[in-house]
Design an enzyme around this catalytic site. Structure first.
Site, short mmCIF file in Angstrom:
data_model
loop_
_atom_site.label_atom_id
_atom_site.label_comp_id
_atom_site.label_asym_id
_atom_site.label_seq_id
_atom_site.Cartn_x
_atom_site.Cartn_y
_atom_site.Cartn_z
N ALA A 85 0.82 -1.21 0.00
CA ALA A 85 0.00 0.00 0.00
C ALA A 85 0.86 1.26 0.00
O ALA A 85 0.64 2.18 0.79
CB ALA A 85 -0.94 -0.02 1.19
N HIS A 86 1.84 1.30 -0.90
CA HIS A 86 2.69 2.47 -1.06
C HIS A 86 2.54 3.00 -2.48
O HIS A 86 2.47 2.22 -3.43
CB HIS A 86 4.16 2.13 -0.78
CG HIS A 86 4.46 1.88 0.65
ND1 HIS A 86 5.10 2.80 1.45
CD2 HIS A 86 4.19 0.81 1.44
CE1 HIS A 86 5.22 2.30 2.68
NE2 HIS A 86 4.67 1.10 2.69
N HIS A 161 7.18 -6.09 9.42
CA HIS A 161 6.00 -6.97 9.35
C HIS A 161 6.32 -8.30 8.65
O HIS A 161 5.96 -8.56 7.52
CB HIS A 161 4.77 -6.29 8.75
CG HIS A 161 4.93 -5.49 7.49
ND1 HIS A 161 5.58 -5.96 6.37
CD2 HIS A 161 4.49 -4.26 7.18
CE1 HIS A 161 5.53 -5.04 5.43
NE2 HIS A 161 4.87 -3.99 5.90
N ASN A 164 4.99 -10.62 5.48
CA ASN A 164 4.17 -9.79 4.61
C ASN A 164 5.07 -8.91 3.76
O ASN A 164 6.07 -8.39 4.23
CB ASN A 164 3.22 -8.92 5.42
CG ASN A 164 2.16 -9.74 6.15
OD1 ASN A 164 2.15 -9.80 7.38
ND2 ASN A 164 1.28 -10.37 5.40
N HIS A 196 -3.07 -10.82 8.89
CA HIS A 196 -1.78 -10.73 8.20
C HIS A 196 -0.96 -12.01 8.29
O HIS A 196 -0.19 -12.33 7.36
CB HIS A 196 -0.96 -9.56 8.74
CG HIS A 196 -1.37 -8.23 8.23
ND1 HIS A 196 -2.48 -7.57 8.69
CD2 HIS A 196 -0.83 -7.42 7.29
CE1 HIS A 196 -2.61 -6.42 8.05
NE2 HIS A 196 -1.62 -6.29 7.20
N ASP A 218 1.01 -1.82 12.86
CA ASP A 218 0.95 -1.30 11.48
C ASP A 218 -0.41 -0.64 11.25
O ASP A 218 -0.96 -0.68 10.16
CB ASP A 218 1.20 -2.41 10.46
CG ASP A 218 1.48 -1.89 9.06
OD1 ASP A 218 1.77 -0.68 8.92
OD2 ASP A 218 1.38 -2.68 8.10
N LEU A 253 -3.82 -5.60 1.26
CA LEU A 253 -3.90 -5.09 2.61
C LEU A 253 -3.19 -3.74 2.72
O LEU A 253 -2.12 -3.54 2.14
CB LEU A 253 -3.28 -6.08 3.59
CG LEU A 253 -4.03 -7.40 3.77
CD1 LEU A 253 -3.22 -8.36 4.64
CD2 LEU A 253 -5.40 -7.17 4.38
#
Length: 291
Positions: A85-86, A161, A164, A196, A218, A253
């Site tokens: 998600a960047h 994380h 992931n 996750h 996170d 996610l």
């Protein structure tokens, strides 16, 4: 119960760290209500100009909230293939010039930075950030175990994380988490929200790396808030009724809606002894991040 330390948290209570001073304080308060007394404010990949603005906000908020220990830069030095998600437009190669610019903007407030060690110039960047006193984490990466081990030798000491946005563990390639398990000085973040990471894997990693698991949330703005539409950096996020946060229109996610008290309970339900789960949410991260 020990006071929790969350070294990877993007926001909560409807607010993201770095968006405004009041919002940053409200995000911290939302997690404090769930037992977190110290937090490292995490920022997703963004332009240097946006980073400078966010740092101004966080520094102002820290004058009121000493429990905000500093910042974690989750990016911009991430692998495009594992960006999660960047915003891909915000990713960068860790050249010496860009690394110097980041350090000039963040300075002593930098507590942690996530880097994909396979990127050109990444190993030197790891050495530079480590010498500056930051915890360097391997994450959002296509690296194999050997490259991760080289990153640890260069000064990295954490996996962002774990399991992931990276390869998993397989019979002939144990990946970044396997490399961290094999290194007695490496720590492994886990997002224990039941989404996750499979609970059996949570229990297994705790057993394989005793005293080196770091529970993190996170969390994004929707933690301790309500489902609906949110933003994570420049990207739109949809938070489902079950608490799952995904990039709008996808199944990717986008952080979590986790609070640390729930992370401990998820670990205990998975079979992790309570004292180990609570240490992973308190004394282990506090010791790791201390300078």
């Amino acid at each position: 119960m020990a006071a929790f330390t969350d070294i990877h948290c993007h926001g909560g209570g409807g607010h993201a760290f770095g968006d405004s001073v009041a919002g940053t304080r409200a995000a911290f308060a939302a997690h404090r209500a769930h037992g977190t007394s110290q937090v490292v404010a995490s920022l997703v990949s963004m332009s240097l100009a946006d980073l400078e603005r966010a740092m101004d906000v966080i520094r102002a908020a820290r004058t009121y909230e000493p429990g905000i220990l500093g910042v974690h830069l989750e990016g911009p030095f991430l692998a495009p293939e594992r960006k999660g998600a960047h915003d891909p437009a915000a990713l960068a190669i860790p050249t010496q010039a860009v690394v110097a610019d980041v350090l000039d903007i963040v300075g002593d407030d930098l507590r942690q930075i996530t880097i994909a060690p396979e990127l050109p110039g990444a190993m030197e960047a790891i050495r530079t950030f480590s010498r500056a006193g930051a915890v360097v984490a391997v994450g959002h990466t296509t690296a194999d175990a050997a490259t991760t081990t080289t990153a640890f030798e260069a000064g990295a000491s954490l996996i962002t994380h774990g399991l992931n946005a990276m390869a998993g563990m397989a019979a002939r390639e144990i990946g970044p988490v396997g490399a961290a398990i094999a290194d007695p000085f490496a720590h492994i973040e886990l997002i224990a929200d039941g989404i996750h990471v499979n609970p059996t894997l949570i229990r297994t990693v705790f057993a394989a790396a005793p005293g080196r698991v770091v529970l993190v949330t996170d969390a994004m703005a929707a933690a301790a808030s309500t489902p609906g539409a949110y933003r994570l950096g420049s990207l739109d996020v949809e938070v489902k009724d079950d608490g799952r946060a995904v990039l709008a229109g996808t199944d990717t996610l986008a952080g979590s809606t986790l609070t640390m008290d729930r992370a401990v309970e998820v670990c205990v339900a998975a079979g992790v002894p309570r004292d180990q789960a609570e240490a992973a949410a308190s004394t282990v991260p506090a010791r790791l991040i201390r300078r």
